[in-house]
Design a protein around this motif. Structure first.
Motif, PDB file in Angstrom:
ATOM      1  N   TYR A 141       0.922  -1.171  -0.067  1.00  0.00           N
ATOM      2  CA  TYR A 141      -0.099   0.087  -0.015  1.00  0.00           C
ATOM      3  C   TYR A 141       0.810   1.242  -0.070  1.00  0.00           C
ATOM      4  CZ  TYR A 141      -3.398   3.499   1.577  1.00  0.00           C
ATOM      5  OH  TYR A 141      -4.285   4.575   1.699  1.00  0.00           O
ATOM      6  N   PHE A 142       1.962   1.186   0.842  1.00  0.00           N
ATOM      7  CA  PHE A 142       2.633   2.484   0.957  1.00  0.00           C
ATOM      8  C   PHE A 142       4.015   2.585  -0.072  1.00  0.00           C
ATOM      9  CE2 PHE A 142       0.902   2.490   5.076  1.00  0.00           C
ATOM     10  CZ  PHE A 142       0.535   3.707   5.327  1.00  0.00           C
ATOM     11  N   SER A 143       3.915   1.253  -0.728  1.00  0.00           N
ATOM     12  CA  SER A 143       5.171   1.157  -1.837  1.00  0.00           C
ATOM     13  C   SER A 143       6.442   1.259  -0.850  1.00  0.00           C
ATOM     14  CB  SER A 143       5.020   2.186  -2.823  1.00  0.00           C
ATOM     15  OG  SER A 143       3.750   1.945  -3.575  1.00  0.00           O
ATOM     16  N   ASN A 144       6.573   0.655   0.092  1.00  0.00           N
ATOM     17  CA  ASN A 144       8.112   0.852   0.664  1.00  0.00           C
ATOM     18  C   ASN A 144       7.983  -0.439   1.693  1.00  0.00           C
ATOM     19  OD1 ASN A 144       7.118   2.006   3.289  1.00  0.00           O
ATOM     20  ND2 ASN A 144       7.074   3.863   2.210  1.00  0.00           N
ATOM     21  N   ASP A 145       9.254  -0.615   2.275  1.00  0.00           N
ATOM     22  CA  ASP A 145       9.250  -1.627   3.353  1.00  0.00           C
ATOM     23  C   ASP A 145       9.582  -0.795   4.656  1.00  0.00           C
ATOM     24  OD1 ASP A 145       9.001  -3.609   1.509  1.00  0.00           O
ATOM     25  OD2 ASP A 145      11.331  -3.698   1.143  1.00  0.00           O
ATOM     26  N   ASN A 146       8.929   0.357   5.145  1.00  0.00           N
ATOM     27  CA  ASN A 146       9.277   1.037   6.035  1.00  0.00           C
ATOM     28  C   ASN A 146       8.415   0.597   7.452  1.00  0.00           C
ATOM     29  OD1 ASN A 146      11.157   2.896   4.884  1.00  0.00           O
ATOM     30  ND2 ASN A 146       9.472   4.448   4.392  1.00  0.00           N
ATOM     31  N   LYS A 147       8.567   0.862   8.466  1.00  0.00           N
ATOM     32  CA  LYS A 147       8.007   0.322   9.532  1.00  0.00           C
ATOM     33  C   LYS A 147       6.533   0.864   9.598  1.00  0.00           C
ATOM     34  CE  LYS A 147      12.066  -0.894  12.602  1.00  0.00           C
ATOM     35  NZ  LYS A 147      12.430  -0.699  14.070  1.00  0.00           N
ATOM     36  N   ILE A 148       5.647   0.137  10.188  1.00  0.00           N
ATOM     37  CA  ILE A 148       4.256   0.600  10.444  1.00  0.00           C
ATOM     38  C   ILE A 148       3.896   0.922  11.923  1.00  0.00           C
ATOM     39  CG2 ILE A 148       1.827  -0.245  10.040  1.00  0.00           C
ATOM     40  CD1 ILE A 148       2.973  -1.868   7.487  1.00  0.00           C
ATOM     41  N   HIS A 149       3.292   1.962  12.058  1.00  0.00           N
ATOM     42  CA  HIS A 149       3.178   2.615  13.407  1.00  0.00           C
ATOM     43  C   HIS A 149       1.452   2.798  13.266  1.00  0.00           C
ATOM     44  CE1 HIS A 149       7.313   3.697  15.026  1.00  0.00           C
ATOM     45  NE2 HIS A 149       7.192   2.505  14.475  1.00  0.00           N
ATOM     46  N   VAL A 150       0.562   2.104  14.270  1.00  0.00           N
ATOM     47  CA  VAL A 150      -0.731   2.345  14.388  1.00  0.00           C
ATOM     48  C   VAL A 150      -1.222   2.863  15.408  1.00  0.00           C
ATOM     49  CG1 VAL A 150      -3.089   0.693  14.207  1.00  0.00           C
ATOM     50  CG2 VAL A 150      -0.641   0.171  12.700  1.00  0.00           C
ATOM     51  N   GLU A 151      -2.167   3.985  15.281  1.00  0.00           N
ATOM     52  CA  GLU A 151      -2.970   4.404  16.360  1.00  0.00           C
ATOM     53  C   GLU A 151      -4.447   4.154  16.387  1.00  0.00           C
ATOM     54  OE1 GLU A 151      -3.869   8.636  18.560  1.00  0.00           O
ATOM     55  OE2 GLU A 151      -3.369   8.764  16.272  1.00  0.00           O
ATOM     56  N   LEU A 152      -4.837   3.557  17.326  1.00  0.00           N
ATOM     57  CA  LEU A 152      -6.257   3.042  17.742  1.00  0.00           C
ATOM     58  C   LEU A 152      -7.084   4.429  18.156  1.00  0.00           C
ATOM     59  CD1 LEU A 152      -5.932  -0.443  19.045  1.00  0.00           C
ATOM     60  CD2 LEU A 152      -5.840   0.347  16.541  1.00  0.00           C
ATOM     61  N   GLY A 153      -7.970   5.018  17.198  1.00  0.00           N
ATOM     62  CA  GLY A 153      -8.837   6.129  17.780  1.00  0.00           C
ATOM     63  C   GLY A 153      -8.095   7.515  17.585  1.00  0.00           C
ATOM     64  N   THR A 154      -7.812   7.622  16.247  1.00  0.00           N
ATOM     65  CA  THR A 154      -7.013   8.706  15.962  1.00  0.00           C
ATOM     66  C   THR A 154      -7.444  10.234  16.014  1.00  0.00           C
ATOM     67  OG1 THR A 154      -5.070   9.206  14.375  1.00  0.00           O
ATOM     68  CG2 THR A 154      -7.533   8.847  13.330  1.00  0.00           C
ATOM     69  N   GLY A 155      -8.724  10.080  16.221  1.00  0.00           N
ATOM     70  CA  GLY A 155      -9.612  11.280  16.400  1.00  0.00           C
ATOM     71  C   GLY A 155      -8.983  12.368  15.102  1.00  0.00           C
ATOM     72  N   ARG A 156      -8.997  13.752  15.338  1.00  0.00           N
ATOM     73  CA  ARG A 156      -8.751  14.588  14.447  1.00  0.00           C
ATOM     74  C   ARG A 156      -7.311  14.473  13.707  1.00  0.00           C
ATOM     75  NH1 ARG A 156     -13.064  17.208  17.228  1.00  0.00           N
ATOM     76  NH2 ARG A 156     -14.660  17.785  15.866  1.00  0.00           N
ATOM     77  N   GLY A 157      -6.509  13.691  14.305  1.00  0.00           N
ATOM     78  CA  GLY A 157      -5.316  13.279  13.614  1.00  0.00           C
ATOM     79  C   GLY A 157      -4.038  14.212  14.281  1.00  0.00           C
ATOM     80  N   LYS A 158      -3.965  15.272  14.980  1.00  0.00           N
ATOM     81  CA  LYS A 158      -3.054  15.826  15.350  1.00  0.00           C
ATOM     82  C   LYS A 158      -1.926  14.920  15.721  1.00  0.00           C
ATOM     83  CE  LYS A 158      -1.350  19.191  18.886  1.00  0.00           C
ATOM     84  NZ  LYS A 158      -1.466  19.829  20.282  1.00  0.00           N
ATOM     85  N   PHE A 159      -1.878  13.983  16.625  1.00  0.00           N
ATOM     86  CA  PHE A 159      -0.944  13.354  17.336  1.00  0.00           C
ATOM     87  C   PHE A 159      -0.132  12.540  16.189  1.00  0.00           C
ATOM     88  CE2 PHE A 159       0.488   9.033  18.696  1.00  0.00           C
ATOM     89  CZ  PHE A 159       1.436   9.730  19.797  1.00  0.00           C
ATOM     90  N   LEU A 160      -1.005  11.849  15.410  1.00  0.00           N
ATOM     91  CA  LEU A 160      -0.081  10.910  14.126  1.00  0.00           C
ATOM     92  C   LEU A 160       0.186  11.881  13.169  1.00  0.00           C
ATOM     93  CD1 LEU A 160      -0.123   7.752  14.520  1.00  0.00           C
ATOM     94  CD2 LEU A 160      -1.786   7.802  12.597  1.00  0.00           C
ATOM     95  N   ILE A 161      -0.493  12.961  12.596  1.00  0.00           N
ATOM     96  CA  ILE A 161       0.075  13.835  11.656  1.00  0.00           C
ATOM     97  C   ILE A 161       1.548  14.426  12.147  1.00  0.00           C
ATOM     98  CG2 ILE A 161      -0.162  15.662  10.458  1.00  0.00           C
ATOM     99  CD1 ILE A 161      -3.167  15.038  10.232  1.00  0.00           C
TER     100      ILE A 161
END
Length: 216
Positions: free
Chosen positions: A34-54
Motif C-alpha cells: 500500500y505504501f510502496s516501501n518496506d518502512n516500519k508501520i505504526h498504528v494508532e487506535l482512535g486517531t480523532g482529528r489526527g493531530k498526534f499521528l500527523i
C-alpha cells in the motif's frame, strides 16, 4: 444562531482515497505494498482529528502511519490536515479497532498507540476496554517481537487497570508516569483531547509496554 455542522457520509469519505483506505481488509499482510516501501508501520487506535499521528508522520518520513477512527467528521478533519501538508506516509481507516485482526496480519505492526480510549468505567464493561487482556493477546500477535504499545489516558483507574493487565499478559513495562506533563519527558507529542485536559490542569498517565516474543 449557531449552525449545525453538516454530517459527513461514508460516500464522501471515498472521495479521499489518497488518504482514506476504504478496503483495509484487502491489505492485510500487504501494507508495505500500500505504501510502496518496506518502512516500519505504526498504528494508532482512535486517531480523532489526527493531530498526534500527523505530527509524528511529519517528523518521521521514514515510518508509515495508520490511524483508525470510527467517527466520520473526525477522520475527515484528519484527512484535510494530512492533505494540506502533502504527507505521503500516512493513511486513515474508517474502521473499528475491535476488528483489528481482519486488517493486520501477525507481526505486521511495529508500534501501537492507544491514546485516551473509552474507559468503559463499569466493571461489567471491562472486556470492552482496548487494554483488556483479550485485546492484549491480539496485539501481541500483530506486533513484531520486541515491539511496543504506547498508552496514554487521563483516567487514573483505567491506567491502574492497564498496568495490571500488561503485567498479567507478560508485557514488560517501562517509562511509567502518573503525571506526564510535569515530568522531564522530552518533546511530548499531544492529541487534541490531551491539550484540553492539560489546559484544565488534569494529569496525563502514560506507559510503554513491550510485547513478548512469539513464533509466527
Amino acid at each position: 444562531m449557531r449552525t449545525r455542522k453538516k454530517a459527513i457520509t461514508r460516500d464522501q469519505l471515498t472521495h479521499y482515497d489518497n488518504y482514506i483506505c476504504t478496503n483495509p481488509e484487502d491489505y492485510r499482510s500487504k501494507w508495505h505494498e500500500y505504501f510502496s516501501n518496506d518502512n516500519k508501520i505504526h498504528v494508532e487506535l482512535g486517531t480523532g482529528r489526527g493531530k498526534f499521528l500527523i505530527t509524528l508522520a511529519q517528523r518521521n518520513p521514514h515510518i508509515n502511519y495508520i490511524g483508525l477512527e470510527m467517527k466520520e467528521p473526525l477522520i475527515f478533519d484528519a484527512v484535510f490536515k494530512a492533505q494540506n501538508i502533502r504527507l505521503n506516509n500516512i493513511a486513515f481507516l474508517h474502521y473499528n479497532a475491535y476488528n483489528l485482526e481482519k486488517t493486520f496480519s501477525d507481526k505486521e505492526v511495529d508500534l501501537l498507540f492507544i491514546n485516551f480510549c473509552d474507559p468503559w468505567p463499569k466493571k461489567r464493561w471491562a472486556k470492552r476496554r482496548l487494554i483488556h487482556g483479550n485485546f492484549l493477546v491480539i496485539y501481541n500477535r500483530l506486533l513484531n517481537n520486541g515491539s511496543e504499545i504506547h498508552f496514554k489516558t487521563d483516567n487514573e483507574k483505567l491506567f491502574e487497570f492497564s498496568l495490571n493487565e500488561f503485567c498479567q499478559y507478560d508485557y514488560k513495562l517501562k517509562n511509567i508516569t502518573f503525571d506526564l506533563h510535569n515530568t522531564e519527558a522530552p518533546d511530548i507529542v499531544t492529541t487534541e483531547y490531551e491539550d484540553k485536559f492539560v489546559s484544565k490542569g488534569m494529569r496525563i498517565y502514560r506507559c510503554e509496554a513491550v510485547n513478548r516474543e512469539t513464533d509466527c
